[in-house]
Design an enzyme around this catalytic site. Structure first.
Site, PDB file in Angstrom:
ATOM      1  N   TRP A  48      14.869 -27.205 -22.018  1.00 59.80           N
ATOM      2  CA  TRP A  48      15.771 -25.954 -22.419  1.00 59.80           C
ATOM      3  C   TRP A  48      15.322 -24.553 -21.922  1.00 59.80           C
ATOM      4  O   TRP A  48      14.446 -24.190 -22.079  1.00 59.80           O
ATOM      5  CB  TRP A  48      15.903 -25.829 -23.924  1.00 59.80           C
ATOM      6  CG  TRP A  48      17.116 -24.903 -24.106  1.00 59.80           C
ATOM      7  CD1 TRP A  48      17.957 -24.481 -23.169  1.00 59.80           C
ATOM      8  CD2 TRP A  48      17.311 -24.180 -25.440  1.00 59.80           C
ATOM      9  NE1 TRP A  48      18.948 -23.491 -24.015  1.00 59.80           N
ATOM     10  CE2 TRP A  48      18.228 -23.269 -25.214  1.00 59.80           C
ATOM     11  CE3 TRP A  48      16.531 -24.069 -26.533  1.00 59.80           C
ATOM     12  CZ2 TRP A  48      18.716 -22.372 -26.166  1.00 59.80           C
ATOM     13  CZ3 TRP A  48      17.009 -23.096 -27.429  1.00 59.80           C
ATOM     14  CH2 TRP A  48      18.082 -22.177 -27.346  1.00 59.80           C
ATOM     15  N   GLU A  87       8.657 -15.624 -11.587  1.00 57.75           N
ATOM     16  CA  GLU A  87       8.500 -16.578 -11.243  1.00 57.75           C
ATOM     17  C   GLU A  87       9.660 -17.672 -10.878  1.00 57.75           C
ATOM     18  O   GLU A  87       9.516 -18.835 -11.316  1.00 57.75           O
ATOM     19  CB  GLU A  87       7.422 -17.426 -12.405  1.00 57.75           C
ATOM     20  CG  GLU A  87       6.183 -16.668 -12.501  1.00 57.75           C
ATOM     21  CD  GLU A  87       5.099 -17.478 -12.823  1.00 57.75           C
ATOM     22  OE1 GLU A  87       5.184 -18.600 -12.907  1.00 57.75           O
ATOM     23  OE2 GLU A  87       3.904 -16.866 -13.155  1.00 57.75           O
ATOM     24  N   HIS A 144       4.089 -20.612 -11.009  1.00 53.96           N
ATOM     25  CA  HIS A 144       4.667 -20.763  -9.896  1.00 53.96           C
ATOM     26  C   HIS A 144       4.970 -20.147  -8.711  1.00 53.96           C
ATOM     27  O   HIS A 144       5.040 -18.855  -8.917  1.00 53.96           O
ATOM     28  CB  HIS A 144       6.545 -21.063 -10.319  1.00 53.96           C
ATOM     29  CG  HIS A 144       6.633 -21.945 -11.688  1.00 53.96           C
ATOM     30  ND1 HIS A 144       6.225 -21.798 -12.766  1.00 53.96           N
ATOM     31  CD2 HIS A 144       7.488 -23.061 -11.670  1.00 53.96           C
ATOM     32  CE1 HIS A 144       6.494 -22.614 -13.567  1.00 53.96           C
ATOM     33  NE2 HIS A 144       7.225 -23.494 -12.829  1.00 53.96           N
ATOM     34  N   LYS A 171       0.377 -26.768 -15.414  1.00 55.77           N
ATOM     35  CA  LYS A 171       1.571 -27.019 -14.662  1.00 55.77           C
ATOM     36  C   LYS A 171       1.528 -26.216 -13.161  1.00 55.77           C
ATOM     37  O   LYS A 171       1.242 -24.992 -13.569  1.00 55.77           O
ATOM     38  CB  LYS A 171       2.586 -27.099 -15.448  1.00 55.77           C
ATOM     39  CG  LYS A 171       4.096 -27.163 -14.429  1.00 55.77           C
ATOM     40  CD  LYS A 171       5.356 -26.894 -15.000  1.00 55.77           C
ATOM     41  CE  LYS A 171       6.502 -26.873 -14.273  1.00 55.77           C
ATOM     42  NZ  LYS A 171       7.695 -26.240 -14.614  1.00 55.77           N
ATOM     43  N   ARG A 213       7.470 -35.429  -6.101  1.00 58.35           N
ATOM     44  CA  ARG A 213       8.274 -35.529  -7.203  1.00 58.35           C
ATOM     45  C   ARG A 213       8.175 -36.989  -7.704  1.00 58.35           C
ATOM     46  O   ARG A 213       8.444 -37.412  -8.885  1.00 58.35           O
ATOM     47  CB  ARG A 213       9.362 -35.180  -7.319  1.00 58.35           C
ATOM     48  CG  ARG A 213       9.382 -33.664  -7.321  1.00 58.35           C
ATOM     49  CD  ARG A 213      11.008 -32.938  -7.218  1.00 58.35           C
ATOM     50  NE  ARG A 213      10.963 -31.650  -6.997  1.00 58.35           N
ATOM     51  CZ  ARG A 213      10.719 -30.685  -7.917  1.00 58.35           C
ATOM     52  NH1 ARG A 213      10.904 -31.084  -9.373  1.00 58.35           N
ATOM     53  NH2 ARG A 213      11.042 -29.557  -7.564  1.00 58.35           N
ATOM     54  N   SER A 232      17.443 -27.038 -11.839  1.00 54.00           N
ATOM     55  CA  SER A 232      16.568 -25.778 -12.242  1.00 54.00           C
ATOM     56  C   SER A 232      15.773 -25.164 -11.210  1.00 54.00           C
ATOM     57  O   SER A 232      15.137 -24.056 -11.471  1.00 54.00           O
ATOM     58  CB  SER A 232      16.231 -25.823 -13.650  1.00 54.00           C
ATOM     59  OG  SER A 232      15.073 -26.744 -13.818  1.00 54.00           O
ATOM     60  N   GLN A 236      14.696 -30.912  -6.853  1.00 53.94           N
ATOM     61  CA  GLN A 236      14.858 -31.834  -8.006  1.00 53.94           C
ATOM     62  C   GLN A 236      15.465 -33.048  -7.688  1.00 53.94           C
ATOM     63  O   GLN A 236      16.828 -32.757  -6.854  1.00 53.94           O
ATOM     64  CB  GLN A 236      15.396 -31.095  -9.119  1.00 53.94           C
ATOM     65  CG  GLN A 236      14.475 -30.278 -10.042  1.00 53.94           C
ATOM     66  CD  GLN A 236      14.838 -29.765 -11.073  1.00 53.94           C
ATOM     67  OE1 GLN A 236      16.169 -29.598 -11.229  1.00 53.94           O
ATOM     68  NE2 GLN A 236      13.962 -28.819 -11.976  1.00 53.94           N
TER      69      GLN A 236
END
Length: 252
Positions: A48, A87, A144, A171, A213, A232, A236
């Protein structure tokens, strides 16, 4: 040996890379309307992105929306993320307000995991990590770079610092300008996977980085972000395509 991080019914750090799908609605109605198509696609995790949510800075509205989303998702694990403007996020907040939002998420008791950005004041980051973990919320610490790909050594250094700060999962997402940049990210992922005491999530963004990915199991990234509806982040892949691609690349 890296520990396995359990999130509801899934485990990060073992087997196939798990698949997360973002929800980016601006209103509660938008957020909840995204749930049924996502549940039908059966991701492992929902992220979310609360920086898209109109009520994010109102703790009561945020917690109420979070509880409604938690109830609607059933057994699907939930990661809650406020991505700051610097970011790649949607909303600019002062650091103090960023931490207030994250603390409201923890207090709301609706999320299984919280994204904590690494590059804020050290004492504030460590305090937030401690608060989350005390509430049994898994911390996925992140950084990021939407402009470039740092060196492999720098990527590993940043991931290492996240583990040193207490992250359960580290991450890193970077932007490639060349095929060599993609190889740099994959090399750094492999090094971090072998050397760190926590699972890692990495990706090279955009079309050029799409291969990262789907290659997580081979190089050591434990989670990939896919789409059911709106993306997002650039690059992706639709969940319906990503799942069989991960399965095709599984290690026996």
């Amino acid at each position: 040996m890296q520990p396995v991080i359990k999130l509801r019914n899934i485990e990060l750090g073992t087997g196939r890379p798990k698949i997360a799908v973002p929800i980016t609605g601006k209103t509660v109605a938008d957020i909840l309307s995204a749930v049924d198509p996502i549940k039908a696609a059966k991701p492992d995790l929902v992220e979310w992105r609360i920086d898209f949510f109109d009520g994010v800075t109102d703790a009561a509205k945020l917690q109420d929306a979070g509880q409604q989303l938690r109830n609607a998702l059933g057994d699907i694990a939930l990661l809650t993320t406020f991505r700051t403007k610097g970011e790649g996020g949607e909303l600019a907040l002062a650091d103090a307000d960023y931490f207030k939002v994250c603390q409201a998420v923890i207090a709301g008791k609706f999320t299984d995991a919280l994204d904590v950005e690494r590059y804020h004041e050290e004492k504030d980051v460590k305090q937030l990590v401690a608060q989350a973990q005390a509430a049994n919320v898994v911390v996925i610490m992140s950084n990021h770079d939407f402009d470039k790909t740092p060196s492999a050594a720098e990527i590993v250094k940043r991931l290492t610092s996240m583990v040193d700060y207490g992250a359960d999962v580290a991450k890193m997402a970077v932007m490639p300008q060349s095929a060599e940049d993609v190889l740099t990210l994959l090399s750094a992922t492999n090094i971090a996977h072998q050397s760190l005491s926590r699972p890692v999530i990495t990706m090279s963004m955009g079309d050029l980085g799409k291969v990262t990915r789907i290659a997580g199991e081979a190089f050591g990234s434990c989670l990939s972000f896919a789409t059911v509806g709106a993306a997002s982040a650039p690059g992706q892949i639709a969940l319906a395509h990503l799942r069989p691609e991960l399965e095709d690349l599984k290690l026996n």
